[in-house]
Write an enzyme that holds these catalytic residues in place. Structure first.
Site, mmCIF file in Angstrom:
data_model
loop_
_atom_site.group_PDB
_atom_site.id
_atom_site.type_symbol
_atom_site.label_atom_id
_atom_site.label_comp_id
_atom_site.label_asym_id
_atom_site.label_seq_id
_atom_site.Cartn_x
_atom_site.Cartn_y
_atom_site.Cartn_z
ATOM 1 N N GLY A 172 0.819 -1.210 0.000
ATOM 2 C CA GLY A 172 0.000 0.000 0.000
ATOM 3 C C GLY A 172 0.847 1.251 0.000
ATOM 4 O O GLY A 172 0.441 2.297 0.531
ATOM 5 N N SER A 214 1.906 3.264 -2.437
ATOM 6 C CA SER A 214 1.808 4.256 -3.505
ATOM 7 C C SER A 214 1.102 5.529 -3.070
ATOM 8 O O SER A 214 1.212 6.558 -3.737
ATOM 9 C CB SER A 214 1.099 3.658 -4.723
ATOM 10 O OG SER A 214 -0.254 3.353 -4.411
ATOM 11 N N ARG A 253 -0.514 -1.833 -6.493
ATOM 12 C CA ARG A 253 -0.991 -2.336 -7.783
ATOM 13 C C ARG A 253 -0.551 -1.449 -8.943
ATOM 14 O O ARG A 253 -0.303 -1.932 -10.037
ATOM 15 C CB ARG A 253 -2.521 -2.431 -7.788
ATOM 16 C CG ARG A 253 -3.088 -3.532 -6.907
ATOM 17 C CD ARG A 253 -4.602 -3.546 -6.968
ATOM 18 N NE ARG A 253 -5.178 -2.275 -6.519
ATOM 19 C CZ ARG A 253 -6.462 -1.978 -6.568
ATOM 20 N NH1 ARG A 253 -7.329 -2.861 -7.073
ATOM 21 N NH2 ARG A 253 -6.913 -0.827 -6.127
ATOM 22 N N TYR A 302 -16.375 -3.700 6.870
ATOM 23 C CA TYR A 302 -14.948 -3.409 7.074
ATOM 24 C C TYR A 302 -14.400 -3.975 8.384
ATOM 25 O O TYR A 302 -13.321 -4.566 8.428
ATOM 26 C CB TYR A 302 -14.776 -1.891 7.045
ATOM 27 C CG TYR A 302 -13.411 -1.345 7.372
ATOM 28 C CD1 TYR A 302 -12.356 -1.440 6.467
ATOM 29 C CD2 TYR A 302 -13.176 -0.663 8.573
ATOM 30 C CE1 TYR A 302 -11.106 -0.900 6.755
ATOM 31 C CE2 TYR A 302 -11.941 -0.114 8.870
ATOM 32 C CZ TYR A 302 -10.899 -0.235 7.955
ATOM 33 O OH TYR A 302 -9.672 0.316 8.245
ATOM 34 N N LYS A 320 -10.646 -6.176 10.040
ATOM 35 C CA LYS A 320 -9.693 -5.557 10.960
ATOM 36 C C LYS A 320 -9.697 -6.257 12.323
ATOM 37 O O LYS A 320 -8.671 -6.340 12.994
ATOM 38 C CB LYS A 320 -10.021 -4.066 11.109
ATOM 39 C CG LYS A 320 -9.778 -3.259 9.832
ATOM 40 C CD LYS A 320 -8.334 -3.368 9.366
ATOM 41 C CE LYS A 320 -8.042 -2.447 8.196
ATOM 42 N NZ LYS A 320 -6.630 -2.511 7.741
ATOM 43 N N ILE A 331 -7.711 8.829 8.669
ATOM 44 C CA ILE A 331 -6.519 9.423 8.073
ATOM 45 C C ILE A 331 -6.950 10.223 6.844
ATOM 46 O O ILE A 331 -7.681 9.709 5.987
ATOM 47 C CB ILE A 331 -5.499 8.344 7.657
ATOM 48 C CG1 ILE A 331 -5.152 7.438 8.846
ATOM 49 C CG2 ILE A 331 -4.244 8.982 7.090
ATOM 50 C CD1 ILE A 331 -4.269 6.260 8.471
#
Length: 351
Positions: free
Chosen positions: A50, A52, A75, A206, A210, A241
Site C-alpha cells: 500500500g 503508492s 498495484r 470493514y 480488521k 486518516i
C-alpha cells in the site's frame, strides 16, 4: 468536621492519583520519556504494501529518512514511480541507500510468495528485515443493506492481503535454514484499525477484517516465541486518516456513521506514520496514534500483550468506566436517527 475533612482529603488524594496515573500513561504512550530504539532501520531493508499513497507512502518516505532501503508495493506502477521519486528524495544517505518497487494485488490468492522471492532477489539474496502490511480499503455501508460480495472483497484486501504476506514472511524468517538466532530481530507490522477495539455502525463490511487481523496478530505474537530466530510482531491501530482512501470512504459512509464520528480526530498520513514508527521504536506491540485510540485500546486489551504492564493494567481498569456515559449516548443517537429516518432500505433513496 475532622471526619468531613478526612473524607474530602481522601477523595482529593484519589482524584490526584487518578490524574497522575492518567498523565503518566499519556506521557509514556506519546513517548515523552526517551527509550532505546527497538526497531532501528538504518541499512536495513523495509518492504511496505500500500506504499503508492496515503499512510504507506508516508511510512516509506520516513523509513528512507531514517536510512532504510525501501521496497514499495502496490498495484499501480504509475503511482509507485511517483512515490519512489519522493522516497529517493527523502533518503538520509542517497549514495548508500537503495530503493525499488514491485507491483502486486494483495487481494489475489497466492501473491505473497512470488512477491517476496522478487524482493529477496533484488536484496542480494537476503530477506527483508521489516515487512509492514499497510494496504487496505474501507467502503462503509450498512451491513444488512450491502451485498455480501462487498464484505468478502474487503476481507480479501484487509485481512487476507496481510495474512498471506505474514505467512510467507514468517516462513522465510523462521524456517530451519533461515537467519541465525543471534542476528538482529526482524519485524512484522500489521495495520489494523481502532474499529477492531470498538466497532461503529456503518463499518459492518470493514470491521470483521480488521478484527480478524487483530486476532491473528495476538496469536502470532505468541507463536513466534517458539522459534529460535528473533522475530517481533506488531500491530498499528490508526483512526481516520486524511488520505485519498478517506475521501473515497466518505462517499459511501452512512449519515449515522458521520454523526457518531463527529468530532473524532482526522490525522494526516505523515502524522500517523511518525507516531506509528515512534511506537515501534519504543518496542510496542500494540501501537495507537491518538489519545482516543489509546483509550479504546485500554478498554479492550483482553489477553493482548501489554506495552507497559503497570500503565496498561491501571488504565484498562479506569478507562472502561467511561463507557457508562459513552455507550448510552451512541445508542441514543442511533435510535433517534432510526425514529427520524425510518427503514434503512430507504436511506439511499432519500440522498
Amino acid at each position: 468536621m475532622d471526619v468531613i475533612s478526612d473524607s474530602l482529603w481522601g477523595k482529593l488524594a484519589i482524584a490526584g492519583l487518578v490524574l497522575l496515573l492518567s498523565v503518566s500513561a499519556f506521557a509514556l504512550t506519546m513517548g515523552v520519556f526517551p527509550s532505546k530504539n527497538h526497531m532501528p532501520v538504518e541499512g536495513k531493508t523495509v518492504l511496505i504494501t500500500g506504499a503508492s499513497e496515503g499512510l504507506g507512502r508516508s511510512v516509506a518516505r520516513q523509513m528512507a529518512a531514517k536510512g532504510a532501503n525501501v521496497i514499495l508495493v502496490s498495484r499501480s506502477a504509475a503511482k509507485l514511480e511517483s512515490a519512489l521519486a519522493e522516497v529517493r528524495a527523502a533518503a538520509r544517505d542517497p549514495q548508500a541507500q537503495r530503493f525499488h518497487y514491485l507491483t502486486a494485488d494483495v487481494s489475489r490468492p497466492d501473491y505473497a510468495v512470488p512477491l517476496l522471492a522478487e524482493a529477496v532477489a533484488w536484496n542480494g539474496g537476503r530477506a527483508p528485515d521489516v515487512v509492514w502490511c499497510v494496504a487496505g480499503v474501507s467502503t462503509p455501508a450498512l451491513w444488512i443493506e450491502t451485498p455480501l460480495a462487498a464484505t468478502r472483497s474487503q476481507m480479501d484486501v484487509n485481512f487476507w492481503g496481510s495474512a498471506e504476506l505474514a505467512h510467507a514472511a514468517l516462513r522465510l524468517w523462521c524456517g530451519p535454514g533461515a537467519a541465525a538466532a543471534d542476528e538482529p530481530p526482524r519485524h512484522l507490522v500489521f495495520t489494523s484499525s481502532v474499529v477492531a477495539f470498538f466497532p461503529v455502525v456503518g463499518y459492518g463490511p470493514y470491521t470483521p477484517a480488521k478484527g480478524a487481523l487483530r486476532a491473528l496478530a495476538d496469536t502470532l505474537v505468541q507463536e513466534v516465541e517458539l522459534y529460535p530466530q528473533k522475530v517481533r510482531v506488531h500491530v498499528v491501530y490508526p483512526g481516520s486518516i486524511s488520505s485519498p482512501g478517506f475521501e473515497i470512504e466518505n462517499r459511501t459512509k452512512p449519515e449515522i456513521t458521520k454523526i457518531i464520528e463527529d468530532g473524532d480526530p482526522v490525522q494526516t498520513p505523515d502524522d500517523v506514520a511518525a507516531l506509528a514508527i515512534a511506537g515501534l521504536e519504543r518496542g510496542y506491540y500494540s501501537v495507537t496514534v491518538a489519545f482516543l485510540g489509546h483509550a479504546m485500546r485500554w478498554s479492550a486489551l483482553g489477553g493482548a500483550p501489554r506495552n507497559s504492564w503497570l500503565v496498561d493494567t491501571i488504565m484498562s481498569c479506569l478507562v472502561p468506566l467511561a463507557w457508562i456515559f459513552i455507550l448510552p449516548d451512541i445508542f441514543a443517537k442511533i435510535r433517534n436517527y432510526a425514529k427520524k429516518h425510518g427503514h434503512p432500505a430507504t436511506y439511499q433513496n432519500k440522498n
